[in-house]
Design an enzyme around this catalytic site. Structure first.
Site, PDB file in Angstrom:
ATOM      1  N   ALA A 103       0.900  -1.222   0.005  1.00 23.37           N
ATOM      2  CA  ALA A 103      -0.016   0.020   0.010  1.00 23.37           C
ATOM      3  C   ALA A 103       0.930   1.401   0.051  1.00 23.37           C
ATOM      4  CB  ALA A 103      -1.043   0.003   1.211  1.00 23.37           C
ATOM      5  N   CYS A 104       0.411   2.096  -0.690  1.00 24.38           N
ATOM      6  CA  CYS A 104       1.156   3.412  -0.770  1.00 24.38           C
ATOM      7  C   CYS A 104       0.627   4.742   0.441  1.00 24.38           C
ATOM      8  CB  CYS A 104       1.135   4.213  -2.134  1.00 24.38           C
ATOM      9  SG  CYS A 104       1.747   2.958  -3.453  1.00 24.38           S
ATOM     10  N   ILE A 105      -0.473   4.051   1.002  1.00 23.84           N
ATOM     11  CA  ILE A 105      -1.176   5.124   1.933  1.00 23.84           C
ATOM     12  C   ILE A 105      -1.361   4.496   3.237  1.00 23.84           C
ATOM     13  CG2 ILE A 105      -3.286   6.492   2.272  1.00 23.84           C
ATOM     14  CD1 ILE A 105      -3.353   6.824  -0.567  1.00 23.84           C
TER      15      ILE A 105
ATOM     16  N   ASN B  49       3.300  10.986   0.013  1.00 22.29           N
ATOM     17  CA  ASN B  49       2.895  10.117   1.214  1.00 22.29           C
ATOM     18  C   ASN B  49       3.883   8.931   1.392  1.00 22.29           C
ATOM     19  OD1 ASN B  49       1.158   9.631   3.461  1.00 22.29           O
ATOM     20  ND2 ASN B  49       0.693   7.777   2.371  1.00 22.29           N
ATOM     21  N   MET B  53       6.032   7.588   4.327  1.00 17.40           N
ATOM     22  CA  MET B  53       6.104   6.251   4.719  1.00 17.40           C
ATOM     23  C   MET B  53       7.480   5.686   4.828  1.00 17.40           C
ATOM     24  SD  MET B  53       2.677   5.078   3.266  1.00 17.40           S
ATOM     25  CE  MET B  53       2.857   3.229   3.544  1.00 17.40           C
TER      26      MET B  53
END
Lengths: 105, 176
Positions: A103-105, B49, B53
């Site tokens: 996942a990128c989020i 984002n 991360m």
């Protein structure tokens, strides 16, 4: 793939240092991985995140993205960045013995 | 006629990667968001984002139509462009028909939701919590007769293009 010894356990890791088999993980291994990332000793809040990640991954078959962790673990986005300053998306999964999240989020 | 000789082929070979020449990891990105459509807003925000991360510093600069993405009155109403967007795979003339843009926007929002990708407003909140630096462009503000209060609270400051370059020191600059 490389086999290395962490906290007295032999584990197999990929070239980015992620465990390739999450069943080889143990809390000792997590502490050893955390130490390498400058996160040791792990706090109770770290463990809340790591436990959630492992439970969710066991259920879904992949490491959770950060938004998912922040929504469901009880640890919010800002705190996640405080707990894992060098990249919570990557480090939470790594210390939890899971693959890098997709996942990128 | 003098024969034209081709220049000698370069004899240099690709350097081999060893410990000293291995590519350095990216430490910082500065992303310029210059478009205000839904389909052009997401790439910049998602890239920023993902950077945070994985521990990469991220700076976002919203300029020209990109300012729509951080405008209080527009952030929840960004649209997918159906005209002049070859990736829509519909004839441009059809894309201009009434209702097409609304339909495409609705479809994209639905897909985003299915993939659990948050709406733009929530994504901006996530970026703020993640410590991304968020800037509006002064010139675009002036052009649109906007005040600081017209932008969402997550915007750290309104700055000039020259200021942006200062903020972007050491970063890989990405223009969208």
């Amino acid at each position: 793939m490389t086999v290395r010894t962490l906290a007295g356990h032999e584990v197999e890791v990929n070239d980015e240092g992620f465990l390739t088999d999450s069943s080889e993980w143990s809390p000792d291994v997590a502490e050893a991985l955390a130490a390498e990332e400058g996160l040791a000793p792990l706090s109770e809040r770290h463990w809340t995140v790591l436990s959630y990640c492992r439970e969710d991954a066991a259920e879904k078959g992949e490491a959770p993205g950060l938004r998912r962790i922040s929504k469901n673990s009880g640890v919010g986005m800002k705190e996640l960045y405080k707990l894992f300053p060098d990249g919570p998306g990557k480090l939470a999964a790594k210390v939890a013995g899971l693959p890098k999240p997709k996942a990128c989020i | 006629m003098t024969p034209v000789t081709a220049p000698a082929p370069a004899t240099e070979t690709q350097p081999t990667r060893d410990a000293t020449t291995a590519p350095q990891p990216i430490q910082k990105v500065a992303i310029i968001v210059s478009k205000g459509t839904l389909d052009m807003a997401y790439p910049g925000l998602v890239l920023a984002n993902a950077a945070r991360m994985t521990g990469i510093e991220a700076t976002l600069f919203f300029t020209f139509w990109g300012l729509d993405v951080v405008r209080k009155d527009r952030i929840d109403n960004l649209h997918v462009a159906t005209v002049g967007n070859p990736s829509m795979h519909i004839p441009t003339m059809l894309g201009g028909l009434p209702g097409m843009e609304g339909l495409a926007t609705k479809m994209m929002r639905k897909e985003m939701d299915r993939l659990d990708i948050p709406p733009v407003r929530e994504l901006m909140e996530i970026l703020d919590a993640a410590g991304a630096e968020i800037y509006g462009c002064q010139m675009a503000m002036d052009m649109n007769h906007l005040e600081r209060d017209d932008l969402i609270d997550e915007v750290d400051d309104v700055i000039s293009a020259m200021d942006f370059y200062d903020k972007a020191a050491g970063a890989q600059v990405i223009f969208i």
